[in-house]
Enzyme design. Structure first.
Site, PDB file in Angstrom:
ATOM      1  CG  HIS A 170      -2.039   0.999   1.193  1.00  0.00           C
ATOM      2  ND1 HIS A 170      -1.876   2.327   1.493  1.00  0.00           N
ATOM      3  CD2 HIS A 170      -3.347   0.850   0.892  1.00  0.00           C
ATOM      4  CE1 HIS A 170      -3.038   2.966   1.400  1.00  0.00           C
ATOM      5  NE2 HIS A 170      -3.953   2.091   1.034  1.00  0.00           N
ATOM      6  N   GLY A 190      -5.719   4.608   5.498  1.00  0.00           N
ATOM      7  CA  GLY A 190      -6.569   5.417   6.381  1.00  0.00           C
ATOM      8  C   GLY A 190      -7.319   4.558   7.383  1.00  0.00           C
ATOM      9  CB  VAL A 191      -9.009   1.210   7.219  1.00  0.00           C
ATOM     10  CG1 VAL A 191     -10.122   1.550   6.252  1.00  0.00           C
ATOM     11  CG2 VAL A 191      -7.926   0.430   6.526  1.00  0.00           C
ATOM     12  CD  GLU A 215      -7.950  -1.510  14.905  1.00  0.00           C
ATOM     13  OE1 GLU A 215      -9.100  -1.473  14.420  1.00  0.00           O
ATOM     14  OE2 GLU A 215      -7.672  -2.105  15.960  1.00  0.00           O
ATOM     15  CB  ILE A 238       0.032   6.030   1.384  1.00  0.00           C
ATOM     16  CG1 ILE A 238       0.737   6.983   0.403  1.00  0.00           C
ATOM     17  CG2 ILE A 238      -1.077   6.775   2.124  1.00  0.00           C
ATOM     18  CD1 ILE A 238      -0.180   7.536  -0.680  1.00  0.00           C
TER      19      ILE A 238
HETATM   20  C1  BDE Z   1      -4.398  12.255   0.351  1.00  0.00           C
HETATM   21  C2  BDE Z   1      -5.196  12.564   1.444  1.00  0.00           C
HETATM   22  C3  BDE Z   1      -5.493  11.580   2.360  1.00  0.00           C
HETATM   23  N1  BDE Z   1      -5.039  10.347   2.202  1.00  0.00           N
HETATM   24  C4  BDE Z   1      -4.251  10.035   1.154  1.00  0.00           C
HETATM   25  C5  BDE Z   1      -3.936  10.982   0.198  1.00  0.00           C
HETATM   26  C6  BDE Z   1      -3.088  10.620  -0.958  1.00  0.00           C
HETATM   27  O1  BDE Z   1      -2.368  11.449  -1.496  1.00  0.00           O
HETATM   28  N2  BDE Z   1      -3.121   9.376  -1.442  1.00  0.00           N
HETATM   29  N3  BDE Z   1      -2.353   9.035  -2.515  1.00  0.00           N
HETATM   30  C7  BDE Z   1      -2.373   7.831  -2.967  1.00  0.00           C
HETATM   31  C8  BDE Z   1      -1.559   7.474  -4.111  1.00  0.00           C
HETATM   32  C9  BDE Z   1      -1.569   6.157  -4.489  1.00  0.00           C
HETATM   33  C10 BDE Z   1      -0.818   5.771  -5.588  1.00  0.00           C
HETATM   34 BR1  BDE Z   1      -0.829   3.976  -6.051  1.00  0.00          BR
HETATM   35  C11 BDE Z   1      -0.045   6.671  -6.311  1.00  0.00           C
HETATM   36  O2  BDE Z   1       0.686   6.241  -7.381  1.00  0.00           O
HETATM   37  C12 BDE Z   1      -0.056   7.979  -5.907  1.00  0.00           C
HETATM   38 BR2  BDE Z   1       0.982   9.248  -6.858  1.00  0.00          BR
HETATM   39  C13 BDE Z   1      -0.805   8.383  -4.815  1.00  0.00           C
HETATM   40  O3  BDE Z   1      -0.797   9.693  -4.438  1.00  0.00           O
END
Ligand code: BDE
Length: 147
Positions: A48, A57-58, A62, A54
């Site tokens: 992930h 969020g879950v 938790e 990252i």
């Molecule tokens: C933003 C606000 C709250 N939680 C997560 C975010 C966020 O930027 N998530 N990003 C995920 C993400 C997943 C993949 Br795979 C990717 O290639 C990229 Br560039 C991402 O930003």
């Protein structure tokens, strides 16, 4: 009211890889302040996401639920040794900022409603003072010997 990891493990049943509170900083009858150090070695970062770690969020939800459990069992439950806490509802959650390796997820969890069997909490998780996740959730207290 500081608690280290061994003191935390004496209160809640969660263990690796699912124990998501590293330290309790402060606690009163209604509120707990705690944190999780998020390392680059977390198992969940492998998937992930590959090349883009990252924290799910879950799992932030938790982590705040676990902090709430510590507060319930230390300050609220009348018979903590015979109390199981079951989260019954996530009423509201918002994810505002990605949490990444090296972050310290600072959590403030407060009881906003307390009835005989149910408690509702509000939680805010921050990294460097910036909100990553906001939560409202409800938990039920169940006598352990009834389940
Ligand atoms: C933003 C606000 C709250 N939680 C997560 C975010 C966020 O930027 N998530 N990003 C995920 C993400 C997943 C993949 Br795979 C990717 O290639 C990229 Br560039 C991402 O930003």
């Amino acid at each position: 009211m500081m608690m280290n990891i061994e003191e935390i493990k004496a209160v809640i049943p969660h263990r690796y890889p699912f124990l998501l509170v590293d330290r309790v900083l402060e606690m009163d009858d209604k509120k707990i302040t705690a944190f999780k150090n998020v390392t680059g070695n977390e198992e969940f970062f492998n998937g992930h996401f590959p090349g883009k770690p990252i924290m799910p969020g879950v799992l932030q939800v938790e982590a705040m639920a676990q902090a709430g459990c510590i507060l319930f069992l230390k300050k609220i439950a009348k018979d903590p040794k015979n109390t199981t806490i079951v989260f019954s509802s996530i009423n509201k959650a918002k994810f505002r900022k990605p949490v990444v390796p090296g972050d310290r997820l600072h959590m403030e969890v407060e009881v906003v409603s307390l009835r005989r069997q149910f408690a509702t909490i509000k939680g805010i998780a921050t990294v460097d003072g910036k909100i990553a996740c906001e939560l409202e959730a409800t938990a039920a207290f169940v006598p352990s010997d009834s389940i």
